[in-house]
Write a protein that holds these residues in place. Structure first.
Motif, short mmCIF file in Angstrom:
data_model
loop_
_atom_site.label_atom_id
_atom_site.label_comp_id
_atom_site.label_asym_id
_atom_site.label_seq_id
_atom_site.Cartn_x
_atom_site.Cartn_y
_atom_site.Cartn_z
N PRO A 66 29.15 46.85 28.48
CA PRO A 66 30.28 46.45 29.32
C PRO A 66 30.04 46.67 30.81
O PRO A 66 30.58 45.93 31.64
N GLU A 67 29.23 47.69 31.18
CA GLU A 67 28.97 47.93 32.60
C GLU A 67 28.24 46.74 33.22
O GLU A 67 28.59 46.28 34.32
N ALA A 68 27.23 46.23 32.52
CA ALA A 68 26.49 45.08 33.03
C ALA A 68 27.38 43.83 33.04
O ALA A 68 27.29 43.01 33.96
N ALA A 69 28.24 43.69 32.02
CA ALA A 69 29.16 42.56 31.99
C ALA A 69 30.11 42.61 33.19
O ALA A 69 30.40 41.58 33.82
N ARG A 70 30.60 43.80 33.50
CA ARG A 70 31.50 43.95 34.64
C ARG A 70 30.79 43.60 35.94
O ARG A 70 31.38 42.99 36.84
N GLU A 71 29.52 43.95 36.07
CA GLU A 71 28.77 43.63 37.28
C GLU A 71 28.65 42.12 37.46
O GLU A 71 28.77 41.60 38.58
N VAL A 72 28.39 41.39 36.37
CA VAL A 72 28.35 39.93 36.46
C VAL A 72 29.72 39.40 36.88
O VAL A 72 29.82 38.53 37.76
N TRP A 73 30.76 39.92 36.28
CA TRP A 73 32.12 39.46 36.60
C TRP A 73 32.42 39.67 38.08
O TRP A 73 33.00 38.80 38.72
N ARG A 74 32.01 40.80 38.63
CA ARG A 74 32.28 41.08 40.05
C ARG A 74 31.56 40.09 40.97
O ARG A 74 32.03 39.83 42.09
N ARG A 75 30.41 39.59 40.55
CA ARG A 75 29.62 38.70 41.41
C ARG A 75 30.08 37.25 41.35
O ARG A 75 29.58 36.41 42.09
N LEU A 76 31.03 36.95 40.48
CA LEU A 76 31.58 35.60 40.45
C LEU A 76 32.44 35.35 41.69
O LEU A 76 33.00 36.28 42.27
N HIS A 77 32.57 34.09 42.07
CA HIS A 77 33.42 33.74 43.20
C HIS A 77 34.86 34.14 42.88
O HIS A 77 35.32 34.05 41.74
N HIS A 78 35.60 34.58 43.90
CA HIS A 78 36.95 35.11 43.65
C HIS A 78 37.86 34.05 43.04
O HIS A 78 38.74 34.38 42.22
N THR A 79 37.69 32.78 43.41
CA THR A 79 38.53 31.75 42.81
C THR A 79 38.18 31.55 41.33
O THR A 79 39.06 31.24 40.51
N THR A 80 36.92 31.76 40.99
CA THR A 80 36.52 31.68 39.58
C THR A 80 37.15 32.81 38.78
O THR A 80 37.66 32.60 37.67
N ALA A 107 28.85 21.76 42.46
CA ALA A 107 27.76 21.89 41.50
C ALA A 107 27.36 23.35 41.31
O ALA A 107 27.19 23.83 40.18
N TRP A 108 27.20 24.08 42.42
CA TRP A 108 26.77 25.48 42.32
C TRP A 108 27.87 26.36 41.73
O TRP A 108 27.60 27.27 40.94
N THR A 109 29.12 26.09 42.12
CA THR A 109 30.22 26.89 41.59
C THR A 109 30.34 26.69 40.07
O THR A 109 30.56 27.65 39.32
N ALA A 110 30.19 25.44 39.62
CA ALA A 110 30.26 25.16 38.18
C ALA A 110 29.13 25.86 37.44
O ALA A 110 29.32 26.41 36.36
N ALA A 111 27.93 25.83 38.01
CA ALA A 111 26.78 26.47 37.37
C ALA A 111 26.98 27.98 37.29
O ALA A 111 26.71 28.61 36.25
N THR A 112 27.47 28.58 38.38
CA THR A 112 27.68 30.03 38.40
C THR A 112 28.74 30.45 37.39
O THR A 112 28.59 31.44 36.66
N ALA A 113 29.83 29.67 37.31
CA ALA A 113 30.90 29.99 36.36
C ALA A 113 30.40 29.86 34.93
O ALA A 113 30.65 30.73 34.09
#
Length: 658
Positions: free
Chosen positions: A575-589, A553-559
């Motif tokens: 793009p800098e803020a977008a990249r920061e969000v991307w970095r905080r995603l789970h590595h499998t996501t 549930a949490w992984t789906a919400a975060t993705a």
């Protein structure tokens, strides 16, 4: 000769299948991109009733249904529950966990499979709510497109057929239009034809828009025959034009492989003519579908021979599998229409499916002779009067109470029956089917209040019909109630009030990100891109702080929230803020194809074209790519200065110049 009596039984089918994954927990506040919308100028030349039905109550959104986009493309051998109805002539295999689709229709005396039987179950982004797969016969109800029940369970049970044998009943509550429906599969003992009785009921006190198309997948190496000399052709450039049948622009379009680009042909079957459509191979053998007169529409969909159509064909199955086309039967003349069903009324009809054997020289000869040949062979095998008689015989049995339950659908119908006290003979929606998703709404119904969650978790689905919205408006104004109320108000078109509800909920909410996301979406819709980006970034940060584990549930919400946040931040040129969000995603996501695409889009916004090219060269697949989407080709072209789009990324459903 031993005659096998008709039987209905459970069975198991093993197929390579990709798991559906979890639902997207974010409420879909806008309709998914509509690719089946004609140009307004085309409506001027249409029959008056068709033009009226083209604009009849289009969807505001797919609420209360959620998007199903958590699937991938890794397939493993999977056991699927099936229901089989057969006699000594036919065997129909049904998937009750996937909308009641008929996966296979086997003619036993000849060993011929009458349908296109997909050797895999690969979800793709074609249904109104996402996941869909190709093959067999599917029952499309709701609104223009593939039903939200494509990959959802339905109720099923055995019922007594008109001839005293067993009949297989499928039923569910269609939630986009709030309508119950049933599909009865009846196979008389000595019949070469599967009869399908369909009923759609409107138990409400006001009219409802209805959409129904029975979608039959057939191998594309066929000729499609239908009693019509004209058709409305719809292409993915948005054009709806009347064209002659069979030849258009010097090409016989009744052969699916001969068209270059994907297209729909809605045949203009004359009033009074028998309703039927068939697809036959080079030897004149194939499948025919006919019905009583209520379903007036017949359609052919072709993928075409172009690169985009070929790519989609391979995308939906496995290497080496043949392509398919769709022949369809519907209530209206085109799939762009919705038909009015009066209050407390119903539509019912009967369809019949079976083998056809025509003389090949005539079936593949001139159009008039080919049509007459198939019509004559159909009249021999199943006269029109026999279909009408079967319908009259079935109709009294439509209300028969089901016997042994064979599969269980959702609990949403039971909740609606409890709320309104609907009497629906033949399709019981029992309290025993209620589940956790219905629990808070059952409490609202019984106590007048939405229960606050006992543990921190993404909020459950929202009900949005007028009755539930009225209850939410009078319930105690707690944060979760304001969240649900805002979603219902947004769906009803009251955007200003929805924003006020979300803002009120935000003041006291222990969980802020669901409300912030809704407000960010509202900002985006109103053209406030910077504020939307700020709120999306804040919502994602709040979610990251709140999430409790790496569970589904949490992984789906975060993705889901991360994907929306990145898109909004890129739209705001951050793009800098977008990249920061991307970095905080789970590595499998981040390893999923849809996030590899986001990575490439961020690289492009950062000006790093070499990095964009590297992502494409490494290879990725966006599992939930939507029908008609062109983002892959557009990004490739922009990043490479106009190099030809590689075949693996070319999903265009229209000519490149258009």
């Amino acid at each position: 000769m031993v005659i096998v009596k008709t039987t209905v039984r459970r069975d198991v089918l093993t197929l390579p299948a990709a798991p559906l994954g979890p639902e997207n927990p974010l409420p879909p506040l806008r309709p998914l991109r509509e690719v089946h919308r004609p140009d307004e100028r085309d409506k001027q030349d249409l029959p008056r009733d068709m033009a009226r039905q083209l604009g009849h109550e289009p969807l505001r959104s797919i609420l209360p249904v959620r998007v199903l986009d958590g699937y991938g493309r890794e397939r493993t051998e999977t056991e699927l529950d099936t229901l089989v109805i057969e006699n000594d002539r036919l065997r129909a295999t049904v998937l009750p966990g996937y909308g009641g689709r008929v996966h296979s229709l086997l003619h036993k005396p000849t060993g011929r499979e009458l349908l296109y039987r997909n050797p895999v179950l690969q979800p793709a982004g074609f249904a109104l709510n996402g996941a869909w797969f190709s093959g067999g016969v599917e029952w499309n109800i709701g609104a223009t497109g593939h039903t939200t029940l494509s990959c959802a369970p339905v109720h099923a049970a055995a019922v007594t057929a008109p001839d005293g044998g067993p009949m297989l009943r499928l039923w569910e509550w269609e939630r986009l239009r709030d309508l119950p429906f049933q599909v009865d599969l009846w196979l008389p003992e000595d019949s070469d034809f599967l009869h399908v009785g369909v009923r759609v009921r409107n138990p409400h006190e006001k009219p409802a828009p209805v959409y129904w198309w029975s979608n039959i997948a057939v191998p594309e190496e066929r000729r499609v025959l239908v009693p019509a000399d004209e058709a409305w052709r719809f292409t993915y450039t948005g054009g709806l034009r009347k064209v002659p049948v069979p030849e258009v622009e010097g090409v016989d379009r009744t052969y699916p492989e001969r068209g270059e680009h994907p297209a729909d042909y809605f045949y203009d079957v004359p009033d009074g003519a028998r309703r039927w459509i068939a697809a036959v191979d080079e030897d004149g053998h194939g499948v025919v579908q006919t019905s009583t007169d209520l379903p007036r529409g017949r359609k052919l969909f072709v993928w075409g021979s172009g690169r985009g159509g070929r790519r989609w064909q391979r995308w939906l199955t496995e290497p080496g599998a043949g392509g398919y086309a769709e022949i369809q039967s519907g209530l209206a003349r085109t799939q762009l229409e919705h038909v009015r069903l009066d209050a407390e009324a119903e539509f019912s009809w009967l369809e019949s499916y079976g083998p056809i054997a025509a003389r090949p020289d005539r079936a593949h000869g001139d159009w008039r002779g080919a049509r007459d040949e198939v019509a004559a062979r159909l009249a021999d095998a199943l006269p029109r009067e026999a279909v009408d008689a079967a319908y009259e015989a079935w109709l009294p049995h439509a209300d028969a109470e089901p016997g042994e339950r064979l599969a269980t659908g959702s609990g949403w119908g039971a909740l609606e029956v409890l709320r309104a006290g609907h009497k629906l003979p033949g399709t019981p929606f029992e309290e025993s089917t209620l589940g956790p998703e219905q629990t808070p709404w059952l409490e609202l119904l019984r106590t007048g209040a939405v229960p606050e969650p006992r543990k921190v978790a993404p909020p459950g689905p929202t009900l949005v019909s007028r009755h539930w919205r009225d209850m939410l408006e009078t319930a105690p104004a707690r944060p979760l109630t304001e969240y649900h109320l805002g979603v219902a108000q947004w769906h009803a078109g009251d955007r200003a009030q929805a924003v006020r509800s979300w803002e009120r909920g935000l003041e006291l909410a222990p969980s802020r990100w669901p409300l912030l996301r809704c407000l960010a979406f509202a900002d985006q819709e109103e053209g406030h891109g910077e504020r939307a980006a700020d709120r999306y970034a804040e919502a994602f940060d709040d979610l990251c702080q709140e999430r409790r584990d790496d569970g589904v549930a949490w992984t789906a919400a975060t993705a889901a929230l991360g994907r929306e946040a990145i898109t909004a931040l890129l739209a705001a040129d951050r793009p800098e803020a977008a990249r920061e969000v991307w970095r905080r995603l789970h590595h499998t996501t981040r390893e999923e194809g849809r996030f590899r695409l986001l990575d490439a889009r961020i690289c492009y916004a950062e000006g790093d074209l070499a990095a964009v090219r590297a992502v494409f060269d490494e290879g990725f697949e966006v599992a939930d790519l939507r029908e008609g989407a062109e983002i892959l080709g557009e990004l490739w072209t922009a990043a490479t200065g106009g190099e030809p789009v590689p075949e693996r990324y070319d999903f265009r459903m229209r000519p490149p110049a258009e």
